[in-house]
Design an enzyme around this catalytic site. Sequence first.
Site, short mmCIF file in Angstrom:
data_model
loop_
_atom_site.label_atom_id
_atom_site.label_comp_id
_atom_site.label_asym_id
_atom_site.label_seq_id
_atom_site.Cartn_x
_atom_site.Cartn_y
_atom_site.Cartn_z
N GLY A 193 2.11 6.62 5.01
CA GLY A 193 3.00 6.94 3.89
C GLY A 193 4.36 6.30 4.11
O GLY A 193 4.51 5.39 4.93
N CYS A 225 -2.47 2.44 5.68
CA CYS A 225 -2.57 2.89 7.05
C CYS A 225 -3.66 3.94 7.11
O CYS A 225 -3.90 4.66 6.14
CB CYS A 225 -1.29 3.50 7.60
SG CYS A 225 0.10 2.39 7.63
N TRP A 227 -0.72 -0.80 8.14
CA TRP A 227 -0.32 -1.81 7.15
C TRP A 227 1.19 -1.66 7.05
O TRP A 227 1.70 -0.65 6.56
CB TRP A 227 -1.00 -1.54 5.80
CG TRP A 227 -0.69 -2.60 4.79
CD1 TRP A 227 -1.33 -3.78 4.62
CD2 TRP A 227 0.34 -2.55 3.80
NE1 TRP A 227 -0.75 -4.49 3.60
CE2 TRP A 227 0.28 -3.76 3.08
CE3 TRP A 227 1.32 -1.63 3.46
CZ2 TRP A 227 1.14 -4.06 2.03
CZ3 TRP A 227 2.20 -1.93 2.42
CH2 TRP A 227 2.10 -3.14 1.71
#
Length: 614
Positions: free
Chosen positions: A104, A2, A77
């Site tokens: 994360g 991400c 993602w």
Amino acid sequence: MCGIVGYIGDKPVVDILLNGLQQLEYRGYDSAGVAVMCENKINVYKAEGKLENLSSELLIHKDEYKNSTMGIGHIRWATHGAPNVINAHPHTCNCGSLVIVHNGIIENYKELKSELEKKGAKFRSQTDTEAVAHLIAYIYNETKNLTEAVRLAAQKIDGAYALCVMHSDKKDELVATKRNAPLLVGVGENEYYVASDVPATIPYTKKAMYLNDNQIVTLTRQSMTLIDSEGNELPKKVETLPWEPVALSKMGYKHFMLKEIHEQPDVIRNVLTGKIHSSDEPIILNEVKLTKESLKNLNRIQIIACGTSLHAAMIGKYIIEDFCGIAVDVEASSEYIYRKTVTDEHTLVIGVSQSGETADTLTAIKQSKARGSHILIITNRPDSAMAREADSLLSVNAGIEVSVAATKSYMAQLVSFYLLAIYMAEIKGNMNTEALKTLKSDLTLVPQKIEQILSHKEYIQKCAQYYANTKDFIYVARGINYPTALEGALKLKEISYINATGYPAGELKHGPIAMLDESMPVLSILMKGSVYEKLLSNSEEAKARNARMIALTNSKDEKLKDLFDFIIEVPEIQELLSPLIAIVPLQLIAYYISEYLGKDVDQPRNLAKSVTVE
Ligand code: M6R
């Protein structure tokens, strides 16, 4: 993975956010979103799929945000929850006044969620991130201090995060923090940029401050304040980055991957520049701090990496053991970190990573560092988190690699391993000097040999198209090219989704041979040298089971014609250097199959270039 971005200043924010996200697309591309501060409230725009979908969505609403000069953005993602609009970031609290973007994984999000639901939080998505939005909002409602809310919330979160937060009450304030995920602040004139990586900020400013874990930065148009997890103010270390903005262009190639495959000869020349002056002089590796004494004190070397970098590491093991006579273990970082490893101050630990931020490798490196090992990092990003942990650094200089499938960075890692192995052999003085000289001069010839392969790529394309509709693909090799077989198979899997596997050819008869029949392509990497005849026998065994045989070879052996349907010839090279040559046709086979099948070559499904979650 991400990517997150943020901006506060006086420029139209949406363009800046979109440009930043475009630069971070390598980190994920299954959905994207932005939140911008408008006159009376924060507006959130999201879209599923590639960034271009978000751009189109934003165009429809352009009048709503035309005066906005502050906002945050995200490219995703997916880890928790399907890639759809609901799960796309930014996420908000119940009333939408607080918005966050996150990179994360929040490990205790389920516990947080059930606590927050009891307090009235209404969850809409399946993400772990939404718990953090509600948590910060809940604390903010009590403190009315956004920085403090982020600081106190961070103390309740387990896991990895880079966060950027804004609240509709605070029209001149962005707050960001991180733990085990990258984040930096680009510093301009009365403006600040927040980003997961430099390419998003460098078009605007070369000045930047990297955040350390648990630090919290508060940005207004006029000020930047940095505090630690206890709330103590910290000095700010703003650096001038040695980066130039680069226009990412395919230079006439259909895909970045094909362009990057073609860049490999120049990448090798770059890597060698300044390190090999002549075959009579020792290799120079300025930032590698190994001495005769430290090498004498070593019991072993441990190389840790993931994916393609792991394959480069396997070849690294082969040549370091061969040239230096030191025992080398190679392990996938994700396995290394969850067992009791016997690493200590007598172990040299080498971390290999294109991005320098792969979470598993970074954790492994930190663990070994804590046990006193010398840490040597081989990376394409000398400014990365991993490089910052290094005692010795080998920067591979492959340039920006856009395609998710690694090609030129793998080549640069391999060449770096050759340089390192020769460098250590020269320090140890255990290898025949003539052999070292020949290795050095042969290394400098590799670029032109790869150019020869590239100039005959049409035959490889024809071969690739012939096999494009296969369901499975087997690559076999022995010795130093076994990792080449693994890497060839990984390339094909990644971008064509064909089930491809690499085997040590001697292992075929211990099981995999059962799969062979007239539908199975088997590609043998038949490089002249110590295992050539053995591999030829293994290929005969596969042929006897009617497999569709392909040779990748530098031999002119006439008998190959009876055995193989396709023979891909590559230039002659000594066996120890042959992985540098052998990988190129395999990259091309994967590329041409993927292209023929109409797949998304540069951004294959489910993948991201930078894997920052464990
Ligand atoms: O940045 P890193 O080299 O640490 O990344 C490791 C892997 O994620 C990476 O090599 C991945 O396997 C590539 N997509 C392979 O093409």
